[in-house]
Enzyme design. Structure first.
Site, PDB file in Angstrom:
ATOM      1  N   ASP A   8       2.773  -2.816  -4.789  1.00 58.01           N
ATOM      2  CA  ASP A   8       3.242  -1.709  -3.967  1.00 58.01           C
ATOM      3  C   ASP A   8       4.449  -2.199  -3.163  1.00 58.01           C
ATOM      4  O   ASP A   8       4.681  -3.407  -3.042  1.00 58.01           O
ATOM      5  CB  ASP A   8       2.095  -1.279  -3.046  1.00 58.01           C
ATOM      6  CG  ASP A   8       2.510  -0.261  -2.012  1.00 58.01           C
ATOM      7  OD1 ASP A   8       3.167   0.732  -2.384  1.00 58.01           O
ATOM      8  OD2 ASP A   8       2.198  -0.468  -0.820  1.00 58.01           O
ATOM      9  N   ASP A  10       5.951  -0.384   0.295  1.00 62.99           N
ATOM     10  CA  ASP A  10       5.785  -0.226   1.741  1.00 62.99           C
ATOM     11  C   ASP A  10       4.440  -0.762   2.211  1.00 62.99           C
ATOM     12  O   ASP A  10       3.390  -0.395   1.687  1.00 62.99           O
ATOM     13  CB  ASP A  10       5.936   1.246   2.126  1.00 62.99           C
ATOM     14  CG  ASP A  10       7.319   1.765   1.805  1.00 62.99           C
ATOM     15  OD1 ASP A  10       8.254   1.442   2.548  1.00 62.99           O
ATOM     16  OD2 ASP A  10       7.460   2.473   0.791  1.00 62.99           O
ATOM     17  N   THR A  42       5.040   2.243  -6.666  1.00 63.02           N
ATOM     18  CA  THR A  42       5.302   2.840  -5.362  1.00 63.02           C
ATOM     19  C   THR A  42       5.122   4.352  -5.360  1.00 63.02           C
ATOM     20  O   THR A  42       5.209   5.002  -6.409  1.00 63.02           O
ATOM     21  CB  THR A  42       6.745   2.495  -4.914  1.00 63.02           C
ATOM     22  OG1 THR A  42       7.008   3.085  -3.639  1.00 63.02           O
ATOM     23  CG2 THR A  42       7.776   3.009  -5.913  1.00 63.02           C
ATOM     24  N   GLY A  43       4.883   4.875  -4.182  1.00 63.38           N
ATOM     25  CA  GLY A  43       4.855   6.323  -4.017  1.00 63.38           C
ATOM     26  C   GLY A  43       6.245   6.894  -3.863  1.00 63.38           C
ATOM     27  O   GLY A  43       6.443   8.107  -3.933  1.00 63.38           O
ATOM     28  N   LYS A 191      -1.472   5.013  -9.871  1.00 65.04           N
ATOM     29  CA  LYS A 191      -0.845   3.725 -10.173  1.00 65.04           C
ATOM     30  C   LYS A 191      -1.688   2.944 -11.178  1.00 65.04           C
ATOM     31  O   LYS A 191      -1.152   2.227 -12.026  1.00 65.04           O
ATOM     32  CB  LYS A 191      -0.659   2.915  -8.896  1.00 65.04           C
ATOM     33  CG  LYS A 191       0.345   3.499  -7.916  1.00 65.04           C
ATOM     34  CD  LYS A 191       0.501   2.612  -6.691  1.00 65.04           C
ATOM     35  CE  LYS A 191       1.450   3.210  -5.676  1.00 65.04           C
ATOM     36  NZ  LYS A 191       1.638   2.330  -4.492  1.00 65.04           N
ATOM     37  N   ASP A 214      -1.776  -1.826  -0.174  1.00 67.24           N
ATOM     38  CA  ASP A 214      -2.297  -1.655   1.190  1.00 67.24           C
ATOM     39  C   ASP A 214      -2.795  -0.249   1.487  1.00 67.24           C
ATOM     40  O   ASP A 214      -3.376  -0.010   2.547  1.00 67.24           O
ATOM     41  CB  ASP A 214      -1.210  -2.007   2.213  1.00 67.24           C
ATOM     42  CG  ASP A 214      -0.126  -0.945   2.288  1.00 67.24           C
ATOM     43  OD1 ASP A 214       0.088  -0.384   3.372  1.00 67.24           O
ATOM     44  OD2 ASP A 214       0.494  -0.650   1.256  1.00 67.24           O
ATOM     45  N   ASN A 217      -3.513   5.020  -2.069  1.00 70.72           N
ATOM     46  CA  ASN A 217      -2.856   5.323  -3.344  1.00 70.72           C
ATOM     47  C   ASN A 217      -2.750   4.087  -4.241  1.00 70.72           C
ATOM     48  O   ASN A 217      -2.317   4.179  -5.387  1.00 70.72           O
ATOM     49  CB  ASN A 217      -1.474   5.944  -3.113  1.00 70.72           C
ATOM     50  CG  ASN A 217      -0.534   5.037  -2.340  1.00 70.72           C
ATOM     51  OD1 ASN A 217      -0.962   4.213  -1.533  1.00 70.72           O
ATOM     52  ND2 ASN A 217       0.752   5.202  -2.564  1.00 70.72           N
TER      53      ASN A 217
END
Length: 267
Positions: A8, A10, A42-43, A191, A214, A217
């Site tokens: 991930d 962020d 990532t989102g 993901k 973290d 998601n």
């Protein structure tokens, strides 16, 4: 050995100031040069994730919008999945009535917001990607890969999450990426499923993958990988839902890069 590393951005790979440290970039380059496949999961929208890829200056896979889009090492789109338009319409009809909640949407090329009030909802630094205010009558005709709701009042988002699951749960995947950011994708998008697709494409098992995250998601990815590692600064619900995973340090301290250096380069 884990032949695939997925991370991930962020709260995980990026520093709290939303940048890649020189140390992190060095370790990722060493991994890729060693023949390890690196996956950014990532989102964020592709238009932002590709800026991170440029900073790394090595070929990596990109899982963006939580898996609604996947790009290969040559930046070619290899998978896409959008939310059903009827669900987008009904969600917006419901949520536009609550002015405390900022609605944001990703299409293939654009980022749309319900208004310009970012004081309550600016979660991270945007990498050269600007939003546009949407109009209901036009946005419901577009193909939307992800909807996300941000609000200062977390209780409102928790209530919204329950409402969405009860009314549209069979159509959408719902998760919190941050404490005050609720994200909606098509039901099969995650993901974890995206990482499975990449592993299959490479002729590998997802058990040959180590992943880092973290947020909620990241849950499927961490759970499905051969080894999942969560950050010390992870969402409390993630720690609660995956109690047996190893917790490494905070993203304040290059913890992902330090962990990778330890297991791949024994330093």
């Amino acid at each position: 050995m884990y032949y695939i590393v997925a991370s991930d951005l962020d709260g995980t790979l990026l520093s709290p100031q939303f940048y890649l440290t020189e140390y992190t970039k060095k370790i990722i380059k060493r991994l890729v040069n060693k023949g390890i496949y690196f996956v950014i999961a990532t989102g964020r929208h592709y238009n932002e994730a590709k800026e991170i890829q440029k900073m790394l200056n090595v070929p990596v896979f990109l899982i963006t919008s939580n898996g609604a889009r996947i790009y290969d090492l040559n930046k070619k789109l290899i998978y896409s999945c959008d939310i059903e338009q009827k669900v987008v319409k009904e969600l917006l009809q419901k949520c536009l009535l609550n002015h405390d909640i900022l609605i944001q949407l990703y299409s293939h090329n654009n980022w749309y917001v319900s208004n310009n009030n970012y004081s309550a909802s600016s979660l991270y630094v945007s990498f050269s990607f600007r939003s546009k205010i949407f109009e209901f009558k036009t946005i419901i005709k577009k193909k939307i890969s992800k909807i996300f709701f941000t609000c200062k009042n977390v209780k409102k988002l928790l209530c919204l999450e329950k409402y969405i699951i009860s009314h549209w749960g069979k159509y959408v995947n719902v998760s919190f990426s941050f404490l005050n950011c609720l994200e909606i994708m098509s039901k099969t998008v995650s993901k974890g499923n995206s990482l499975q697709l990449i592993a299959n494409m490479l002729g590998l098992s997802i058990k040959n993958c180590i992943s880092f995250g973290d947020g909620m998601n990241d849950k499927e990815m961490l759970d499905m990988s051969g080894k999942g590692c969560m950050m010390d600064n992870s969402h409390y619900l993630l720690k609660k839902s995956l109690p047996n995973l190893e917790i490494i340090g905070s993203n304040k301290f290059d913890s992902v890069a330090m962990y990778l250096n330890k297991i791949y380069f024994k330093k």
